[in-house]
Scaffold this motif. Sequence first.
Motif, PDB file in Angstrom:
ATOM      1  N   GLN A 169      -1.522   6.857   5.130  1.00 24.49           N
ATOM      2  CA  GLN A 169      -0.607   6.695   4.000  1.00 24.49           C
ATOM      3  C   GLN A 169      -1.015   5.571   3.052  1.00 24.49           C
ATOM      4  O   GLN A 169      -0.689   5.623   1.861  1.00 24.49           O
ATOM      5  CB  GLN A 169       0.814   6.442   4.518  1.00 24.49           C
ATOM      6  CG  GLN A 169       1.418   7.646   5.233  1.00 24.49           C
ATOM      7  CD  GLN A 169       2.824   7.389   5.722  1.00 24.49           C
ATOM      8  OE1 GLN A 169       3.147   6.273   6.169  1.00 24.49           O
ATOM      9  NE2 GLN A 169       3.683   8.397   5.639  1.00 24.49           N
ATOM     10  N   GLN A 170      -1.715   4.584   3.552  1.00 23.17           N
ATOM     11  CA  GLN A 170      -2.052   3.426   2.731  1.00 23.17           C
ATOM     12  C   GLN A 170      -3.415   3.532   2.061  1.00 23.17           C
ATOM     13  O   GLN A 170      -3.808   2.644   1.301  1.00 23.17           O
ATOM     14  CB  GLN A 170      -1.986   2.153   3.584  1.00 23.17           C
ATOM     15  CG  GLN A 170      -0.589   1.831   4.082  1.00 23.17           C
ATOM     16  CD  GLN A 170      -0.549   0.633   5.005  1.00 23.17           C
ATOM     17  OE1 GLN A 170      -1.569  -0.020   5.257  1.00 23.17           O
ATOM     18  NE2 GLN A 170       0.634   0.325   5.530  1.00 23.17           N
ATOM     19  N   THR A 171      -4.137   4.601   2.319  1.00 22.95           N
ATOM     20  CA  THR A 171      -5.472   4.773   1.761  1.00 22.95           C
ATOM     21  C   THR A 171      -5.432   5.670   0.534  1.00 22.95           C
ATOM     22  O   THR A 171      -4.775   6.712   0.533  1.00 22.95           O
ATOM     23  CB  THR A 171      -6.427   5.380   2.804  1.00 22.95           C
ATOM     24  OG1 THR A 171      -6.518   4.504   3.920  1.00 22.95           O
ATOM     25  CG2 THR A 171      -7.820   5.589   2.220  1.00 22.95           C
ATOM     26  N   ARG A 172      -6.140   5.294  -0.498  1.00 27.07           N
ATOM     27  CA  ARG A 172      -6.281   6.112  -1.696  1.00 27.07           C
ATOM     28  C   ARG A 172      -7.550   6.936  -1.562  1.00 27.07           C
ATOM     29  O   ARG A 172      -8.584   6.436  -1.148  1.00 27.07           O
ATOM     30  CB  ARG A 172      -6.353   5.228  -2.938  1.00 27.07           C
ATOM     31  CG  ARG A 172      -6.495   5.999  -4.248  1.00 27.07           C
ATOM     32  CD  ARG A 172      -6.637   5.050  -5.429  1.00 27.07           C
ATOM     33  NE  ARG A 172      -6.809   5.773  -6.692  1.00 27.07           N
ATOM     34  CZ  ARG A 172      -7.970   6.227  -7.142  1.00 27.07           C
ATOM     35  NH1 ARG A 172      -9.069   6.025  -6.426  1.00 27.07           N
ATOM     36  NH2 ARG A 172      -8.039   6.867  -8.296  1.00 27.07           N
ATOM     37  N   GLY A 173      -7.487   8.196  -1.928  1.00 25.66           N
ATOM     38  CA  GLY A 173      -8.679   9.024  -1.875  1.00 25.66           C
ATOM     39  C   GLY A 173      -8.327  10.474  -1.603  1.00 25.66           C
ATOM     40  O   GLY A 173      -7.162  10.848  -1.450  1.00 25.66           O
ATOM     41  N   SER A 174      -9.353  11.312  -1.554  1.00 21.98           N
ATOM     42  CA  SER A 174      -9.165  12.725  -1.269  1.00 21.98           C
ATOM     43  C   SER A 174      -8.709  12.902   0.169  1.00 21.98           C
ATOM     44  O   SER A 174      -8.808  11.980   0.997  1.00 21.98           O
ATOM     45  CB  SER A 174     -10.473  13.485  -1.503  1.00 21.98           C
ATOM     46  OG  SER A 174     -11.503  12.966  -0.668  1.00 21.98           O
ATOM     47  N   LEU A 175      -8.218  14.095   0.497  1.00 23.30           N
ATOM     48  CA  LEU A 175      -7.710  14.353   1.841  1.00 23.30           C
ATOM     49  C   LEU A 175      -8.751  14.052   2.928  1.00 23.30           C
ATOM     50  O   LEU A 175      -8.417  13.389   3.926  1.00 23.30           O
ATOM     51  CB  LEU A 175      -7.224  15.796   1.952  1.00 23.30           C
ATOM     52  CG  LEU A 175      -6.662  16.215   3.316  1.00 23.30           C
ATOM     53  CD1 LEU A 175      -5.445  15.382   3.695  1.00 23.30           C
ATOM     54  CD2 LEU A 175      -6.300  17.710   3.309  1.00 23.30           C
ATOM     55  N   PRO A 176     -10.000  14.481   2.808  1.00 27.26           N
ATOM     56  CA  PRO A 176     -10.966  14.152   3.856  1.00 27.26           C
ATOM     57  C   PRO A 176     -11.133  12.651   4.054  1.00 27.26           C
ATOM     58  O   PRO A 176     -11.226  12.166   5.191  1.00 27.26           O
ATOM     59  CB  PRO A 176     -12.270  14.788   3.354  1.00 27.26           C
ATOM     60  CG  PRO A 176     -11.845  15.865   2.421  1.00 27.26           C
ATOM     61  CD  PRO A 176     -10.597  15.361   1.768  1.00 27.26           C
ATOM     62  N   GLN A 177     -11.152  11.898   2.957  1.00 25.41           N
ATOM     63  CA  GLN A 177     -11.341  10.450   3.059  1.00 25.41           C
ATOM     64  C   GLN A 177     -10.117   9.755   3.646  1.00 25.41           C
ATOM     65  O   GLN A 177     -10.236   8.788   4.400  1.00 25.41           O
ATOM     66  CB  GLN A 177     -11.677   9.872   1.684  1.00 25.41           C
ATOM     67  CG  GLN A 177     -13.013  10.330   1.135  1.00 25.41           C
ATOM     68  CD  GLN A 177     -14.174   9.943   2.029  1.00 25.41           C
ATOM     69  OE1 GLN A 177     -14.274   8.799   2.476  1.00 25.41           O
ATOM     70  NE2 GLN A 177     -15.053  10.893   2.304  1.00 25.41           N
ATOM     71  N   ARG A 178      -8.925  10.251   3.347  1.00 14.34           N
ATOM     72  CA  ARG A 178      -7.719   9.653   3.920  1.00 14.34           C
ATOM     73  C   ARG A 178      -7.604   9.941   5.416  1.00 14.34           C
ATOM     74  O   ARG A 178      -7.136   9.111   6.189  1.00 14.34           O
ATOM     75  CB  ARG A 178      -6.481  10.150   3.173  1.00 14.34           C
ATOM     76  CG  ARG A 178      -6.286   9.467   1.807  1.00 14.34           C
ATOM     77  CD  ARG A 178      -5.059   9.981   1.093  1.00 14.34           C
ATOM     78  NE  ARG A 178      -5.294  11.286   0.488  1.00 14.34           N
ATOM     79  CZ  ARG A 178      -4.463  12.303   0.566  1.00 14.34           C
ATOM     80  NH1 ARG A 178      -3.319  12.196   1.251  1.00 14.34           N
ATOM     81  NH2 ARG A 178      -4.744  13.450  -0.024  1.00 14.34           N
ATOM     82  N   MET A 179      -8.050  11.122   5.832  1.00 17.39           N
ATOM     83  CA  MET A 179      -8.023  11.424   7.255  1.00 17.39           C
ATOM     84  C   MET A 179      -9.056  10.605   8.013  1.00 17.39           C
ATOM     85  O   MET A 179      -8.804  10.153   9.138  1.00 17.39           O
ATOM     86  CB  MET A 179      -8.237  12.924   7.479  1.00 17.39           C
ATOM     87  CG  MET A 179      -7.076  13.768   6.974  1.00 17.39           C
ATOM     88  SD  MET A 179      -7.047  15.456   7.620  1.00 17.39           S
ATOM     89  CE  MET A 179      -8.630  16.037   7.064  1.00 17.39           C
ATOM     90  N   LEU A 180     -10.214  10.383   7.416  1.00 14.36           N
ATOM     91  CA  LEU A 180     -11.195   9.478   8.012  1.00 14.36           C
ATOM     92  C   LEU A 180     -10.605   8.078   8.162  1.00 14.36           C
ATOM     93  O   LEU A 180     -10.762   7.426   9.208  1.00 14.36           O
ATOM     94  CB  LEU A 180     -12.448   9.424   7.142  1.00 14.36           C
ATOM     95  CG  LEU A 180     -13.480   8.344   7.502  1.00 14.36           C
ATOM     96  CD1 LEU A 180     -14.076   8.597   8.876  1.00 14.36           C
ATOM     97  CD2 LEU A 180     -14.582   8.284   6.434  1.00 14.36           C
TER      98      LEU A 180
END
Length: 333
Positions: A169-180
């Motif tokens: 939730q605290q990461t900005r970015g595309s879905l793959p990058q947020r899941m990483l």
Amino acid sequence: MKLLKRSLLVLSSLLVASSSAAAADRPINTRLFGTRAIIACDPVEKSCGMAVITFPSGASGLVPYGRPDVAVASMSVPSVDDANAIIARIDKGEAPQAAIDNVLAVDPEGSIRQFAAVKLHPDGTVTVGQRTGSEANPFTCAVKGSTFVVQANNMTVGSICDAMVQGFQQTRGSLPQRMLASLKAGARVGGDKNGERSGVIRVWNNTSASAPYTHVLAEATVHGSMTALRDLEVQLIRHQAGIAPPYAADLVVLDRDTARFMKRSLRRLGYYDGPMDGSWSAGAEQALADFTWNNIFHDKPTVVENGVRKIDGVLVRFLANTDLDVLLPASAE
């Protein structure tokens, strides 16, 4: 003497048969399957997928099931039949939670399973479901959000799911990058009791510019590695940079240091021969365009937003984590 040899041969055969029967009857070592994952859909990107890390190799063939509008994670003791049955029920209109509950209710081994499912609906809403069997591996946790599920079993700490949620939730970015980012946040507080040696990140999408070629928008797979999480990150960046179109959420400021880095990389590959300062010229932009034409499915030009020039951050990280010798230089036809 012949009688003795014959007797020993019969005894040996009986022992082998007995051993084989015992092995066949031996229960599954459920402690082998400690796993943590985030399963999510993004209504804006119109993507669904998951990020998984575990101990045993084979996670890519055991845990993830899905397509652009649905994703199902089969964990603890995986079941391909249950995973497919859950998807079939969702396709018939059942909510993910009901689909999971109904499938596990009739599975004799439902008590040792852990399942999560997310569904992206045509109107952009997302529904989720999750269930952990009462006899699944200890140290389990699960958190359901509006567009995601985080779940884990056989962990060193029970707080790992909360850490993964925060990372997502605290990461900005595309879905793959947020899941990483979710996997990385979990690693800071704990992990699989057996260690983490295998993993997969997979995201499906059928609306992006890559859809005519593949519905797998992002993919990373690692088996039997002492640095599985780091390897997953490198492989994800390589795949996403090469196949996926740029996402606005992944843009980063093209500051002077980043400009110099990009120029060095492009010069080494023969695309750029201008000044090596921190500025960004038309020549540098052309070099970037020529490089992507030879090496990447989609153009990834810099963009100017509110007077600030930005560049695809995944592309920058791709060049930082790739052996440039594997890329086509400017002289390639």
